[in-house]
Each structure stands twice: as C-alpha cells, then as structure tokens.
Scaffold this motif. Sequence first.
Motif, PDB file in Angstrom:
ATOM      1  N   GLY A   1      16.582  -2.287  -0.529  1.00 30.66           N
ATOM      2  CA  GLY A   1      16.251  -1.458   0.624  1.00 30.66           C
ATOM      3  C   GLY A   1      15.615  -0.137   0.253  1.00 30.66           C
ATOM      4  O   GLY A   1      15.505   0.770   1.092  1.00 30.66           O
ATOM      5  N   GLU A   2      15.179   0.005  -0.998  1.00 32.02           N
ATOM      6  CA  GLU A   2      14.546   1.245  -1.439  1.00 32.02           C
ATOM      7  C   GLU A   2      13.127   1.376  -0.892  1.00 32.02           C
ATOM      8  O   GLU A   2      12.610   2.476  -0.721  1.00 32.02           O
ATOM      9  N   LEU A   3      12.486   0.236  -0.663  1.00 27.62           N
ATOM     10  CA  LEU A   3      11.185   0.204  -0.008  1.00 27.62           C
ATOM     11  C   LEU A   3      11.304  -0.647   1.253  1.00 27.62           C
ATOM     12  O   LEU A   3      11.878  -1.740   1.210  1.00 27.62           O
ATOM     13  N   SER A   4      10.783  -0.168   2.344  1.00 25.98           N
ATOM     14  CA  SER A   4      10.898  -0.890   3.616  1.00 25.98           C
ATOM     15  C   SER A   4       9.914  -2.053   3.650  1.00 25.98           C
ATOM     16  O   SER A   4       8.932  -2.081   2.899  1.00 25.98           O
ATOM     17  N   PRO A   5      10.136  -3.026   4.534  1.00 31.96           N
ATOM     18  CA  PRO A   5       9.180  -4.123   4.701  1.00 31.96           C
ATOM     19  C   PRO A   5       7.764  -3.626   5.003  1.00 31.96           C
ATOM     20  O   PRO A   5       6.786  -4.180   4.503  1.00 31.96           O
ATOM     21  N   ARG A   6       7.669  -2.584   5.817  1.00 34.26           N
ATOM     22  CA  ARG A   6       6.348  -2.048   6.146  1.00 34.26           C
ATOM     23  C   ARG A   6       5.663  -1.486   4.912  1.00 34.26           C
ATOM     24  O   ARG A   6       4.458  -1.702   4.706  1.00 34.26           O
ATOM     25  N   GLN A   7       6.406  -0.765   4.094  1.00 37.61           N
ATOM     26  CA  GLN A   7       5.818  -0.202   2.875  1.00 37.61           C
ATOM     27  C   GLN A   7       5.326  -1.316   1.947  1.00 37.61           C
ATOM     28  O   GLN A   7       4.230  -1.229   1.383  1.00 37.61           O
ATOM     29  N   ALA A   8       6.141  -2.367   1.798  1.00 35.71           N
ATOM     30  CA  ALA A   8       5.761  -3.479   0.930  1.00 35.71           C
ATOM     31  C   ALA A   8       4.536  -4.199   1.477  1.00 35.71           C
ATOM     32  O   ALA A   8       3.631  -4.580   0.721  1.00 35.71           O
ATOM     33  N   LEU A   9       4.481  -4.382   2.796  1.00 35.83           N
ATOM     34  CA  LEU A   9       3.354  -5.079   3.407  1.00 35.83           C
ATOM     35  C   LEU A   9       2.066  -4.277   3.260  1.00 35.83           C
ATOM     36  O   LEU A   9       1.011  -4.826   2.898  1.00 35.83           O
ATOM     37  N   VAL A  10       2.130  -2.986   3.518  1.00 42.09           N
ATOM     38  CA  VAL A  10       0.942  -2.127   3.383  1.00 42.09           C
ATOM     39  C   VAL A  10       0.474  -2.099   1.929  1.00 42.09           C
ATOM     40  O   VAL A  10      -0.729  -2.189   1.641  1.00 42.09           O
ATOM     41  N   PHE A  11       1.423  -1.981   1.017  1.00 38.95           N
ATOM     42  CA  PHE A  11       1.093  -1.971  -0.406  1.00 38.95           C
ATOM     43  C   PHE A  11       0.393  -3.266  -0.810  1.00 38.95           C
ATOM     44  O   PHE A  11      -0.645  -3.253  -1.486  1.00 38.95           O
ATOM     45  N   SER A  12       0.938  -4.396  -0.370  1.00 39.99           N
ATOM     46  CA  SER A  12       0.334  -5.693  -0.681  1.00 39.99           C
ATOM     47  C   SER A  12      -1.066  -5.798  -0.093  1.00 39.99           C
ATOM     48  O   SER A  12      -2.003  -6.264  -0.760  1.00 39.99           O
ATOM     49  N   ALA A  13      -1.238  -5.369   1.149  1.00 42.39           N
ATOM     50  CA  ALA A  13      -2.540  -5.445   1.813  1.00 42.39           C
ATOM     51  C   ALA A  13      -3.574  -4.573   1.098  1.00 42.39           C
ATOM     52  O   ALA A  13      -4.737  -4.975   0.930  1.00 42.39           O
ATOM     53  N   LEU A  14      -3.167  -3.379   0.666  1.00 47.02           N
ATOM     54  CA  LEU A  14      -4.086  -2.488  -0.029  1.00 47.02           C
ATOM     55  C   LEU A  14      -4.522  -3.074  -1.376  1.00 47.02           C
ATOM     56  O   LEU A  14      -5.712  -3.020  -1.732  1.00 47.02           O
ATOM     57  N   LEU A  15      -3.562  -3.622  -2.121  1.00 43.83           N
ATOM     58  CA  LEU A  15      -3.898  -4.229  -3.399  1.00 43.83           C
ATOM     59  C   LEU A  15      -4.848  -5.409  -3.217  1.00 43.83           C
ATOM     60  O   LEU A  15      -5.845  -5.546  -3.942  1.00 43.83           O
ATOM     61  N   CYS A  16      -4.541  -6.261  -2.238  1.00 40.56           N
ATOM     62  CA  CYS A  16      -5.370  -7.442  -1.997  1.00 40.56           C
ATOM     63  C   CYS A  16      -6.778  -7.034  -1.574  1.00 40.56           C
ATOM     64  O   CYS A  16      -7.770  -7.606  -2.043  1.00 40.56           O
ATOM     65  N   SER A  17      -6.884  -6.064  -0.707  1.00 37.69           N
ATOM     66  CA  SER A  17      -8.190  -5.593  -0.239  1.00 37.69           C
ATOM     67  C   SER A  17      -9.004  -5.002  -1.390  1.00 37.69           C
ATOM     68  O   SER A  17     -10.208  -5.284  -1.531  1.00 37.69           O
ATOM     69  N   ALA A  18      -8.346  -4.186  -2.211  1.00 36.75           N
ATOM     70  CA  ALA A  18      -9.040  -3.582  -3.350  1.00 36.75           C
ATOM     71  C   ALA A  18      -9.517  -4.653  -4.326  1.00 36.75           C
ATOM     72  O   ALA A  18     -10.661  -4.607  -4.820  1.00 36.75           O
ATOM     73  N   GLY A  19      -8.653  -5.630  -4.596  1.00 37.70           N
ATOM     74  CA  GLY A  19      -9.038  -6.710  -5.496  1.00 37.70           C
ATOM     75  C   GLY A  19     -10.194  -7.525  -4.947  1.00 37.70           C
ATOM     76  O   GLY A  19     -11.108  -7.916  -5.693  1.00 37.70           O
ATOM     77  N   ALA A  20     -10.176  -7.782  -3.639  1.00 30.54           N
ATOM     78  CA  ALA A  20     -11.254  -8.545  -3.010  1.00 30.54           C
ATOM     79  C   ALA A  20     -12.587  -7.815  -3.132  1.00 30.54           C
ATOM     80  O   ALA A  20     -13.624  -8.429  -3.412  1.00 30.54           O
TER      81      ALA A  20
END
Length: 297
Positions: A87-106
Amino acid sequence: MSATMSTWRQYYALTKPRVVQLIVFCALIGMALAVPGWPSGSEWRTIGAACAGIWLVAAAAAAFNCLIEQHIDARMKRTAWRPTARGELSPRQALVFSALLCSAGAVVLLVWVNALTLWLTLATFVGYAVIYTVWLKPTTPQNIVIGGASGAMPPVLGWAAMRGELGAEAWLMCLIIFLWTPPHFWALALYRVEDYRRSGLPMLPVTHGSDFTRLQVLLYTWVLLAATLLPFLIGMSGWLYLVAALGLGLRFCWFGWRLYRDYSDELARRTFWFSIWYLTLLFAALLVDHYAAAWLY
C-alpha cells in the motif's frame, strides 16, 4: 530528500529490474545476431534505442502486473514486500507510472527504431500484462506454458529492430525461451507451493501435486536440450555454441533428474537459480559464437 529517494525506489521496484534486465539481454542477443559482423555506427544507435524502448515497455508491463496482482502479492511471502502489495503506492500511481513508461517506450521505438518492433513490443505487453496476468494466471495450471509465449518474444523484438522483418533464427531463439519457461517457473513454484496455495493461484504443484510437477520439469529439460541443438544443426551457430549448449543443457537435465528422484526445497531453489544462469550463459554463448565466426571467417 530521503523520502523522495524512497519513493523513487518504490517506483523502480515496480519495474521488476532483474526480470526486465534478462528481457533486454535476450532482445540484445536477437539484435546482435541479426547483424552480420560488428554493428556500424548507425546500427549501434538503433540498438541503443531499441534496448531503451523495450526496457520501458517491459517495465510498464511489470508495473501493471504489480497493480493487478497487489492483493495476491500481499498474501505471498515472496512478493509481500512490493510497494503496491504494502500500500506504499496507490493503484492510481501504479497505473499512471505504467502508462507513462509504456507511452515513452512506444515513442522511442516508433521514432528511432521501426513500426514493426513497436507493434510486436506492444503485443507482448498485452500478452503478459493482460492475457497472462488477468486471464491465464488465475484460471489454469498451464498459465506458465501458454503465457510463456509473450515472455519468449524478446529475441524476436531484437531481430525485428535490426532487420525490420522476422526471421527463422529469431523464432528459434523464441522457441528456446518458451521451452525454458516452464521448468524455470515450476522449480520456483515447487518450493513456494504454500505461497501459491494461499494466493489462490492454480499453479501446477497446487493443482496436480509435487510428483507430477517434478516429472514435467524433468521432461521439459530434455525437450529444451533438444531445441537448443537446433541453432547448430541449421548452421545458425558453430561448435563453440554447441559445446556450451550441451554442457549447460545436460547440467539442467541433471538438476531435473535429481529434483524428480530426491526432492527437497533447497534443491528446487538451486534449480530455479541455475535456470536463470542457464539462459543467460546459453544466450551469451550464442553471442560469442556469432562474433567468433565473424572474426574467423
């Protein structure tokens, strides 16, 4: 300052660094083998961009996996430390982080590599983060076998990055990783069986028992050994690789046999860790053999 660093470490942990490093390494081998001889200056730039793009998308898939499995991870000793499970990172934080990484990689793959590599990498993301994590893993004991197809794709991504097309050699490397995945993960599942039982995931040792799983590990090591000889048989590699493939493969089979005949958690743990070194050294031998052949001939 320390709180900021701690937060960044939590985000970094979501990317499963060791797993992603192995993914990028296998992709790098695919890139190297796709180029006859030593890469040129422009090819090195493509290799750098492809490694960065694949790392970003793979890290995004790992973060998404942590998000989806946060409640499962919280019930398992092996994964209870993950920031999403604690619970140190919220679901929203994890989702945004994942989306940013994926977008940058794309963006990196599309602009500096090629569209084929982009679409294959995104398909791999969907295969792992959605099809495997959301559907296969919680529903079938064959999750590792079926889901292993996405995890086996890095050499194909690497080959596509350099050639802009898919070759038989790339698919052969993919086949090797595909066959390596079940004995690798089932060795882990054997000594972590109570973890998986508590999590509710239908891993093979939970649904079919230890004896059946150990037999599957043994059989897969032999099938894997046969598959690793194919690069030599089709002229993709030389004697240096063949010696390494035989030595590493027979050692893996020996672990599988001992695991089947005289099981212990410690032996299963050793088998799991050897499997990681096995794949790393096997692909390293493929790389060394490739450049040795270019230098000699």
